[in-house]
Design a protein around this motif. Structure first.
Motif, PDB file in Angstrom:
ATOM      1  N   GLN A  12       8.357   2.946   7.145  1.00  0.00           N
ATOM      2  CA  GLN A  12       9.204   2.809   5.960  1.00  0.00           C
ATOM      3  C   GLN A  12       8.559   1.884   4.927  1.00  0.00           C
ATOM      4  O   GLN A  12       8.638   2.123   3.713  1.00  0.00           O
ATOM      5  CB  GLN A  12      10.572   2.262   6.384  1.00  0.00           C
ATOM      6  N   GLU A  13       7.907   0.829   5.427  1.00  0.00           N
ATOM      7  CA  GLU A  13       7.225  -0.076   4.503  1.00  0.00           C
ATOM      8  C   GLU A  13       6.100   0.633   3.759  1.00  0.00           C
ATOM      9  O   GLU A  13       5.871   0.383   2.569  1.00  0.00           O
ATOM     10  CB  GLU A  13       6.671  -1.282   5.269  1.00  0.00           C
ATOM     11  N   ASP A  16       7.728   2.627   1.082  1.00  0.00           N
ATOM     12  CA  ASP A  16       8.170   1.742  -0.003  1.00  0.00           C
ATOM     13  C   ASP A  16       6.982   1.261  -0.828  1.00  0.00           C
ATOM     14  O   ASP A  16       7.072   1.163  -2.068  1.00  0.00           O
ATOM     15  CB  ASP A  16       8.914   0.547   0.583  1.00  0.00           C
ATOM     16  N   ALA A  17       5.892   0.958  -0.128  1.00  0.00           N
ATOM     17  CA  ALA A  17       4.701   0.509  -0.850  1.00  0.00           C
ATOM     18  C   ALA A  17       4.182   1.606  -1.759  1.00  0.00           C
ATOM     19  O   ALA A  17       3.750   1.327  -2.897  1.00  0.00           O
ATOM     20  CB  ALA A  17       3.622   0.086   0.148  1.00  0.00           C
ATOM     21  N   VAL A  19       5.979   3.926  -3.188  1.00  0.00           N
ATOM     22  CA  VAL A  19       6.890   4.011  -4.324  1.00  0.00           C
ATOM     23  C   VAL A  19       6.612   2.888  -5.315  1.00  0.00           C
ATOM     24  O   VAL A  19       6.553   3.106  -6.539  1.00  0.00           O
ATOM     25  CB  VAL A  19       8.357   3.966  -3.818  1.00  0.00           C
ATOM     26  N   VAL A  20       6.410   1.694  -4.787  1.00  0.00           N
ATOM     27  CA  VAL A  20       6.163   0.556  -5.677  1.00  0.00           C
ATOM     28  C   VAL A  20       4.836   0.730  -6.393  1.00  0.00           C
ATOM     29  O   VAL A  20       4.704   0.377  -7.578  1.00  0.00           O
ATOM     30  CB  VAL A  20       6.218  -0.752  -4.866  1.00  0.00           C
ATOM     31  N   GLU A  47      14.731   7.796 -10.640  1.00  0.00           N
ATOM     32  CA  GLU A  47      14.721   6.456 -10.071  1.00  0.00           C
ATOM     33  C   GLU A  47      13.526   5.661 -10.597  1.00  0.00           C
ATOM     34  O   GLU A  47      13.671   4.512 -11.015  1.00  0.00           O
ATOM     35  CB  GLU A  47      14.661   6.540  -8.555  1.00  0.00           C
ATOM     36  N   TYR A  51      13.480   2.354 -12.881  1.00  0.00           N
ATOM     37  CA  TYR A  51      12.736   1.137 -12.553  1.00  0.00           C
ATOM     38  C   TYR A  51      11.906   0.675 -13.748  1.00  0.00           C
ATOM     39  O   TYR A  51      11.855  -0.525 -14.066  1.00  0.00           O
ATOM     40  CB  TYR A  51      11.815   1.385 -11.357  1.00  0.00           C
TER      41      TYR A  51
ATOM     42  N   PHE B 158      10.830 -10.364  -6.476  1.00  0.00           N
ATOM     43  CA  PHE B 158      11.046  -9.797  -7.815  1.00  0.00           C
ATOM     44  C   PHE B 158      10.713 -10.825  -8.900  1.00  0.00           C
ATOM     45  O   PHE B 158      10.088 -10.498  -9.921  1.00  0.00           O
ATOM     46  CB  PHE B 158      12.504  -9.332  -7.946  1.00  0.00           C
ATOM     47  N   LYS B 183       5.941  -5.318  -0.860  1.00  0.00           N
ATOM     48  CA  LYS B 183       6.256  -4.146  -1.693  1.00  0.00           C
ATOM     49  C   LYS B 183       7.582  -3.511  -1.276  1.00  0.00           C
ATOM     50  O   LYS B 183       8.346  -3.005  -2.117  1.00  0.00           O
ATOM     51  CB  LYS B 183       5.127  -3.130  -1.585  1.00  0.00           C
ATOM     52  N   SER B 184       7.849  -3.523   0.022  1.00  0.00           N
ATOM     53  CA  SER B 184       9.131  -2.978   0.476  1.00  0.00           C
ATOM     54  C   SER B 184      10.290  -3.809  -0.054  1.00  0.00           C
ATOM     55  O   SER B 184      11.303  -3.268  -0.522  1.00  0.00           O
ATOM     56  CB  SER B 184       9.150  -2.961   2.014  1.00  0.00           C
ATOM     57  N   MET B 186      10.196  -5.487  -2.737  1.00  0.00           N
ATOM     58  CA  MET B 186      10.244  -5.199  -4.167  1.00  0.00           C
ATOM     59  C   MET B 186      11.023  -3.923  -4.442  1.00  0.00           C
ATOM     60  O   MET B 186      11.822  -3.847  -5.395  1.00  0.00           O
ATOM     61  CB  MET B 186       8.817  -5.073  -4.707  1.00  0.00           C
ATOM     62  N   ARG B 187      10.803  -2.919  -3.616  1.00  0.00           N
ATOM     63  CA  ARG B 187      11.503  -1.655  -3.855  1.00  0.00           C
ATOM     64  C   ARG B 187      13.011  -1.819  -3.664  1.00  0.00           C
ATOM     65  O   ARG B 187      13.811  -1.306  -4.453  1.00  0.00           O
ATOM     66  CB  ARG B 187      10.981  -0.589  -2.901  1.00  0.00           C
ATOM     67  N   TYR B 188      13.404  -2.550  -2.630  1.00  0.00           N
ATOM     68  CA  TYR B 188      14.839  -2.747  -2.416  1.00  0.00           C
ATOM     69  C   TYR B 188      15.452  -3.585  -3.533  1.00  0.00           C
ATOM     70  O   TYR B 188      16.598  -3.357  -3.957  1.00  0.00           O
ATOM     71  CB  TYR B 188      15.091  -3.388  -1.049  1.00  0.00           C
TER      72      TYR B 188
END
Lengths: 436, 201
Positions: A12-13, A16-17, A19-20, A47, A51, B158, B183-184, B186-188
C-alpha cells in the motif's frame, strides 16, 4: 503486526508513493507519464486535480513573519559566533587546519578512489606479461572483437576486399568476407552471427572472429599482417626466449652439480689421505714397539753376559736394562705412557733389588745389591729407600774394606806389618783394633 | 569578498551548506542569508506542528545552530539539520505547553474569522490588515482547522513538504522514517485535507 499485514502495508505504501509522485509531477508541471495514466485509471483523475488545487491554495497562503526581535537576537548571536569561529581558526595551526580539511569526506573519498585506480593499474601492468605467455588460443580468447583489436589491420583488409571482390556476398556469406560499403562494417559483419551464439560455447566467438578476419585479408595477407599474426610472432619470440632462458638455467644447474661433485671428490680424497696417515702412524708405532722390544732384549742379553759371574744376582741384567727403558721409549711413546711404564718398572726394580739385598750372602754381593737398590730407588723417586740403602751401602762398603784389611793382615808377616803400619790411616787402625 | 559579490549579483543561489561553511569560517553575513531564507518556512512548520509560540521555536532553533555550528561537518543537509532541531524543540514545547495556564498569542481565539490572539492584538494596535481579504482569511481558518484534525505524523509531513519545501528524502531523514512511509502519510494528509477543504477547491 503479522508478516502478511506488513507485506500489505508495504504494498500500500508503494501505491501511495506512486500517487504522491504523480502528484508531485503535476505540481511541478511535468508531463504525465504512462505510470501516471495507469494510476489515473485506478484512482479518480479528479483526485489528483484536487490535490494540485489544494497545493496552489496552500502555496498562496501568506506565511506569518517572524518577530524582528527574534531576528536581532539570532543575528547578534551569529555575529558573536562568527568571531569565535574566526578566532578558533586563527588559533589552530596550519597543520591542524590542513588535517581537518583532508579528513573531510570529499577529499578522503577522492584519495581512496585515486589509490584504488593506481593499484588496479599497477596490478594490470604486472599481470600483462603473464597473460602474454599463454597459448595461442588463450590469446584469441582474450582478444576483443575485430574492430577494437586491430583497427590498423582491418582497414586495409577491408579495402582489399572491396577492390578485388566486387560483390561476393552471395558466394561467401558465412565467413563474412562480403564487401560492405564501409570498411568497418565489412570487418565487423562476421561478429553479428557470432554475437547470437549460445553462451555455452565461449571459444566460438574469438575463433570465428579470427577466421573471419583472416578471410577478410584477401589473397595477399603478407602485405598487411593482421593483429593475430603479430601476436603469433610475438608469442613465438617469447617461446624462443623462454627456451633460451630454460637452457641457460639448465646449464647453470649442471655447472653447480659438477662443482658439487668436485668438492665431494676432494673431500673424499682428503679423507683417504687422513686414513692413510693414521695407518702409517699406527705402523710406525708398532715398528717402534718392536724396536724397543728388540733393544730391550739386546740390553738383557748384554747385562746377562756381564752379570754371569755372580750367580746369586739373576736379576742384575734386568736391572741394568731398566734405566735405559725411558730413553728407548721417548721417541715413540707419549709422555703419559712413558712415565707410567717407567714408574712401574722402577718400582719393580726397587722391589727386586731389595729382595736381592736380603738374599745376599757375602758383603760384596750386598754392596752390589745395595748400589743397584740406591739407583733403583732414586729412579723410582723413593727418597726414603734411597737414603736407607745409601747408609746400608756405606756400612757394607766399610765392612768389605775391613774384611779385606783383615785378610791382608793375616797374609802379611809381622815385620812387614810394622813397616807398613805408619802408612796406614788412623781410621783403619781403629777398625783393625776394634776387630781384634 | 569577490565570491560574496558574485553570490549577491548572481542569479544562482548559493547552497545552504556553502553559506554555513562560510559562517564557520567567520562570515556572519552568511548566517543572515540563511536566516532570511529559512525563518518564515520554519515558523510555518512550527505553527503547524502545534507550537504555541512558533517564534520561540525559530529563535531557539537558530540559536542552537549558531551555538553548535562547530559540530556541523556537512555530512547532512543544513536544512535537514535545522528542521530536525526545530522538530525536537516543538516536541519539547508541546510537552511543556500541557501544563501552561495562560493563553497563547498564537492560539485561535474562537471568533468567526479564527484569528489568533496575537493577530487580534496586532490589528487592534496597528490597524486593519488590508492585504488579506475575507476569502483568504476564511480559507486560512478552514485550513488551520483541517490541519488540526490531521494526525501528528501526517500534519508534520504535509507541513514540511508544502510549507517548508523539504524534499521527501529530507523529510524521511528528519523524521527517521522510510521515504515510502513519508509519501504514504502525505497521500493520506492530502486526502483528508481535500475532503475537509472541498468547498474551497
Amino acid at each position: 503486526m503479522t508478516r502478511r499485514q506488513a507485506t500489505e502495508n508495504a504494498a500500500q505504501e508503494r501505491v501511495d508513493a506512486a500517487v504522491v509522485d504523480a502528484y508531485e509531477r503535476r505540481v511541478a508541471g511535468q508531463a504525465a507519464t504512462a505510470e501516471d495514466d495507469a494510476l489515473e485509471a485506478e484512482i479518480a483523475a479528479a483526485e489528483l486535480s484536487a490535490y494540485v488545487s489544494l497545493h496552489q491554495r496552500v502555496a498562496d497562503l501568506p506565511q506569518g513573519d517572524v518577530a524582528l526581535g527574534v531576528r536581532s537576537v539570532v543575528l547578534t548571536a551569529a555575529a558573536l559566533g562568527a568571531q569565535e569561529h574566526a578566532a578558533r581558526l586563527h588559533a589552530q595551526s596550519p597543520l591542524v587546519r590542513a588535517l581537518s580539511w583532508i579528513m573531510r569526506p570529499g577529499p578522503l573519498l577522492a584519495a581512496v578512489t585515486a589509490s584504488a585506480v593506481l593499484v588496479a593499474v599497477s596490478v594490470r601492468h604486472e599481470d600483462a606479461p603473464i597473460a602474454g605467455a599463454h597459448e595461442d588460443s588463450a590469446v584469441a580468447m582474450a582478444e576483443p572483437p575485430t574492430v577494437q583489436a586491430a583497427p590498423e589491420a582491418a582497414k586495409p583488409a577491408a579495402q582489399a576486399v572491396a577492390v578485388e571482390v566486387p560483390a561476393p556476398a552471395a558466394a561467401a556469406p558465412a565467413v563474412g568476407a562480403a564487401p560492405a560499403p564501409e570498411p568497418p562494417a565489412a570487418v565487423a559483419a562476421p561478429d553479428l552471427p557470432v554475437a547470437a551464439a549460445p553462451p555455452s560455447a565461449p571459444m566460438a566467438r574469438p575463433m570465428r572472429t579470427i577466421e573471419a578476419q583472416a578471410a577478410s585479408l584477401g589473397p595477399s595477407p603478407a602485405d598487411a599482417p593482421t593483429g593475430h599474426a603479430a601476436q603469433r610472432e610475438e608469442l613465438a619470440k617469447r617461446e624462443v626466449a623462454a627456451d633460451a632462458e630454460q637452457k641457460t638455467s639448465a646449464a647453470k644447474a649442471k655447472a653447480e652439480v659438477a662443482a658439487a661433485d668436485e668438492s665431494l671428490q676432494a673431500a673424499t680424497a682428503s679423507n683417504n689421505r687422513d686414513n692413510a696417515m693414521k695407518k702409517a702412524n699406527v705402523a710406525n708405532l708398532d715398528q717402534a714397539k718392536l724396536d724397543v722390544a728388540n733393544e730391550r732384549a739386546g740390553y738383557r742379553a748384554t747385562a746377562g753376559g756381564a752379570q754371569a759371574a755372580p750367580e746369586n744376582a739373576p736379576a742384575a741384567p734386568q736391572v741394568a736394562a731398566e734405566p735405559q727403558q725411558p730413553k728407548d721409549n721417548a721417541e715413540t711413546r707419549n709422555a703419559g705412557t712413558r712415565n707410567q711404564v717407567a714408574g712401574k718398572a722402577a718400582a719393580d726394580a726397587v722391589e727386586r733389588w731389595r729382595q736381592s739385598v736380603e738374599d745376599a750372602q757375602t758383603p760384596e754381593e750386598r754392596v752390589v745389591a745395595l748400589k743397584q737398590l740406591v739407583v733403583a730407588a732414586q729412579n723410582a723417586g723413593d727418597d726414603k729407600i734411597a737414603k736407607a740403602a745409601q747408609q746400608a751401602l756405606k756400612a757394607a762398603q766399610a765392612q768389605v774394606v775391613a774384611r779385606k784389611r783383615a785378610q791382608s793382615l793375616q797374609e802379611t808377616p809381622p815385620s812387614q806389618r810394622a813397616k807398613s803400619a805408619p802408612s796406614q790411616g788412623s781410621g783403619e787402625l781403629k777398625a783393625q783394633k776394634a776387630k781384634e | 569578498m569577490l565570491s560574496w559579490l558574485l553570490m549577491v549579483l548572481g542569479d544562482e543561489p548559493i547552497s545552504d551548506e556553502t553559506l554555513f561553511s562560510r559562517y564557520q569560517n567567520g562570515d556572519a553575513r552568511a548566517m543572515t542569508t540563511l536566516y532570511d531564507r529559512h525563518a518564515r518556512p520554519l515558523r510555518a512548520f512550527a505553527q503547524q506542528r502545534g507550537a504555541a509560540r512558533p517564534d520561540d521555536i525559530v529563535q531557539d532553533a537558530f540559536l542552537r545552530v549558531v551555538r553548535n555550528g562547530a559540530s556541523f561537518q556537512g555530512q547532512a543537509k543544513f536544512r535537514t539539520w535545522l528542521y530536525t532541531i526545530a522538530r525536537n524543540l516543538c516536541v519539547d514545547a508541546s510537552r511543556r505547553d500541557r501544563f501552561r495556564s495562560g493563553p497563547s498569542l498564537d492560539a485561535p481565539t474562537g471568533s468567526e474569522d479564527n484569528r489568533t490572539l496575537g493577530d487580534r492584538i496586532a490589528n487592534d494596535s496597528i490597524g486593519t490588515d488590508a492585504s488579506r481579504n475575507l476569502a483568504d482569511r476564511q480559507f486560512q481558518s478552514a485550513f488551520d482547522a483541517a490541519m488540526a484534525q490531521l494526525p501528528d505524523e501526517q500534519r508534520e509531513v504535509f507541513a514540511l513538504r508544502e510549507l517548508s519545501g523539504l524534499s521527501f528524502a529530507e523529510i524521511a531523514e528528519a523524521t527517521a522514517c522510510n521515504e515510502n512511509t513519508v509519501k504514504s502519510r502525505m497521500r493520506y494528509a492530502l486526502k483528508q485535507l481535500r475532503e475537509a477543504l472541498s468547498d474551497f477547491l
